[in-house]
Design a protein around this motif. Structure first.
Motif, PDB file in Angstrom:
ATOM      1  N   LYS A  26      -1.316  -9.257  -4.126  1.00 45.85           N
ATOM      2  CA  LYS A  26      -1.881  -9.861  -2.916  1.00 45.85           C
ATOM      3  C   LYS A  26      -2.929 -10.919  -3.248  1.00 45.85           C
TER       4      LYS A  26
ATOM      5  N   ILE B 265      -0.562  -3.580  -5.783  1.00 51.11           N
ATOM      6  CA  ILE B 265      -0.593  -4.271  -4.493  1.00 51.11           C
ATOM      7  C   ILE B 265      -1.718  -5.308  -4.471  1.00 51.11           C
TER       8      ILE B 265
ATOM      9  N   GLU C 104      -7.271  -0.042   3.889  1.00 46.36           N
ATOM     10  CA  GLU C 104      -6.320  -0.793   4.702  1.00 46.36           C
ATOM     11  C   GLU C 104      -5.007  -0.015   4.848  1.00 46.36           C
ATOM     12  N   LEU C 105      -4.561   0.573   3.717  1.00 47.15           N
ATOM     13  CA  LEU C 105      -3.317   1.341   3.752  1.00 47.15           C
ATOM     14  C   LEU C 105      -3.475   2.611   4.575  1.00 47.15           C
TER      15      LEU C 105
ATOM     16  N   LEU D 298      -3.246   1.700   8.129  1.00 44.27           N
ATOM     17  CA  LEU D 298      -1.873   1.361   8.487  1.00 44.27           C
ATOM     18  C   LEU D 298      -1.032   2.618   8.730  1.00 44.27           C
TER      19      LEU D 298
ATOM     20  N   PHE E 285       5.281  -1.504   6.376  1.00 47.41           N
ATOM     21  CA  PHE E 285       4.203  -1.566   5.385  1.00 47.41           C
ATOM     22  C   PHE E 285       4.174  -2.937   4.705  1.00 47.41           C
TER      23      PHE E 285
ATOM     24  N   ILE F 136      -8.357  -1.887  -0.313  1.00 50.05           N
ATOM     25  CA  ILE F 136      -6.895  -1.800  -0.194  1.00 50.05           C
ATOM     26  C   ILE F 136      -6.496  -0.398   0.289  1.00 50.05           C
TER      27      ILE F 136
ATOM     28  N   PRO G 197      -1.979   0.997  -5.516  1.00 52.18           N
ATOM     29  CA  PRO G 197      -2.894   0.003  -4.932  1.00 52.18           C
ATOM     30  C   PRO G 197      -3.308  -1.104  -5.914  1.00 52.18           C
TER      31      PRO G 197
ATOM     32  N   LYS H  31       3.013  -5.787   7.055  1.00 51.62           N
ATOM     33  CA  LYS H  31       1.582  -5.697   7.395  1.00 51.62           C
ATOM     34  C   LYS H  31       0.717  -6.067   6.190  1.00 51.62           C
ATOM     35  N   MET H  32       1.156  -5.666   5.003  1.00 51.01           N
ATOM     36  CA  MET H  32       0.341  -5.859   3.796  1.00 51.01           C
ATOM     37  C   MET H  32       0.487  -7.268   3.224  1.00 51.01           C
TER      38      MET H  32
END
Ligand code: PHE
Length: 344
Positions: A321, A317, A116-117, A120, A234, A113, A314, A237-238
């Motif tokens: 997710k 998130i 990935e962030l 981004l 953000f 994660i 995270p 995309k997430m």
């Protein structure tokens, strides 16, 4: 004497033909041909023979020795070959057998994660910075507009090491550190992922240690709409292109105004369900416009510069997710949990 020699020969050949053992073969060699061997013993007695007899017996003795030697050599060769065959058989490798699978690890879900962030935000021009986990009271609080005895310090229960040293309660001190390092001379656009610590009792949603990602953008003419656009990018995309965001007024001592950002619930698409507790929205992060005092302490003139900051978790998130329902899963390291998130 001739009979004696022939008897020795017969006996030796018989023993040689019987044995299947290298060591025994060696013993036989010694027993007949060695210094104290029986053939040698007989030959020693040749001195007692007459002149006529000597060459005759000598010849017989030589033939006996030759035949025993030849038999020994032949047997030795045979046994060596046998030994080699046995060894080859024992060491044989079946190249057609399937290979043993190699167990491959994979990144922890949180690492993925964070990665990935990072990707981004790097894509939006941010640099990735780090700061210390053992932090001073100054950077963790004072430089963020939280002077000693400020009531808002109670928002984050702190592990103090000494009066001035603590385990950072958030990644926001890296805002102050970065601004100070840039001396108010150039814009700041950074994110900072890292561990943070709070005196919380661990349960399904609280942890004494977790992860945050801080974001800070300071430049001329940075506006609230820039923050909103960044957070919207953000969120989409997430969590998917069909997510909506909303900003609610909130309070942080280091931002003014402060906001909390929600995304529309993915499970019910905003209609209201148990995940979003019937509201249709899920809280994701806190942020706001950098407080003028914080800019000033960081060496930036608030009349010239403005900025926004945000902080996200995270763990939260990842939980939203992937539907993880217990924050402790991230550090109890049950391999069955971790494996589900290893990308092939
Ligand atoms: N540091 C805040 C927290 O841990 C989050 C935050 C970061 C809020 C930056 C505003 C700006 O709760």
């Amino acid at each position: 004497m001739k009979e004696q020699l022939e008897a020795i020969q017969a006996e030796a050949l018989e023993r040689i033909s019987q044995t299947e053992d290298m060591k025994e073969l060696q013993d036989i060699k010694v027993a007949y041909l060695g210094k104290k061997g029986s053939l040698t013993g007989v030959l020693r007695g040749m001195g007692k023979l007459s002149k006529e007899e000597r060459p005759v017996i000598g010849e017989v003795a030589n033939k006996v020795r030759e035949s025993i030697t030849a038999a020994l050599d032949e047997k030795n060769e045979k046994l060596e070959l046998l030994q080699l065959e046995e060894q080859l058989e024992a060491e044989a490798i079946d190249v057609t057998l399937p290979g043993r699978p190699v167990k491959v690890g994979g990144p922890h879900l949180l690492s993925s994660i964070v990665q990935e962030l990072e990707d981004l935000f790097i894509g939006m021009g941010y640099e990735v910075r780090e700061g210390p986990e053992v932090e001073t009271d100054f950077y963790n609080f004072e430089a963020l507009n939280l002077p000693k005895n400020h009531p808002a310090r109670d928002m984050q229960d702190t592990f103090y090491i000494t009066n001035e040293l603590l385990m950072r309660t958030h990644t926001s001190p890296v805002q102050a550190r970065t601004m100070q390092e840039y001396k108010g001379e150039k814009p700041v656009k950074m994110i900072c992922p890292g561990k943070v610590y709070r005196r919380d009792t661990d349960d399904a949603t609280h942890s004494h240690q977790f992860t945050q990602i801080e974001g800070l953008y300071v430049d001329k003419n940075v506006r609230m709409s820039d923050l909103k656009g960044t957070l919207d990018t953000f969120a989409k995309k997430m969590f998917g292109a069909d997510r909506e965001i909303r900003l609610r007024p909130s309070f942080f001592p280091f931002t003014e105004p402060s906001v909390e950002m929600d995304i529309s619930c993915k499970v019910c698409n905003g209609k209201g369900c148990s995940v979003c507790k019937g509201t249709g929205w899920i809280e994701i992060l806190g942020g706001g416009m950098v407080h003028p005092k914080v800019l000033e302490m960081g060496g930036y003139d608030p009349e010239v510069y403005s900025g926004f900051a945000f902080g996200m978790g995270p763990e939260r998130i990842a939980m939203l997710k992937y539907g993880v329902n217990d924050i402790r899963q991230f550090y109890t390291n049950d391999i069955r949990f971790l494996k589900q998130y290893h990308k092939a």
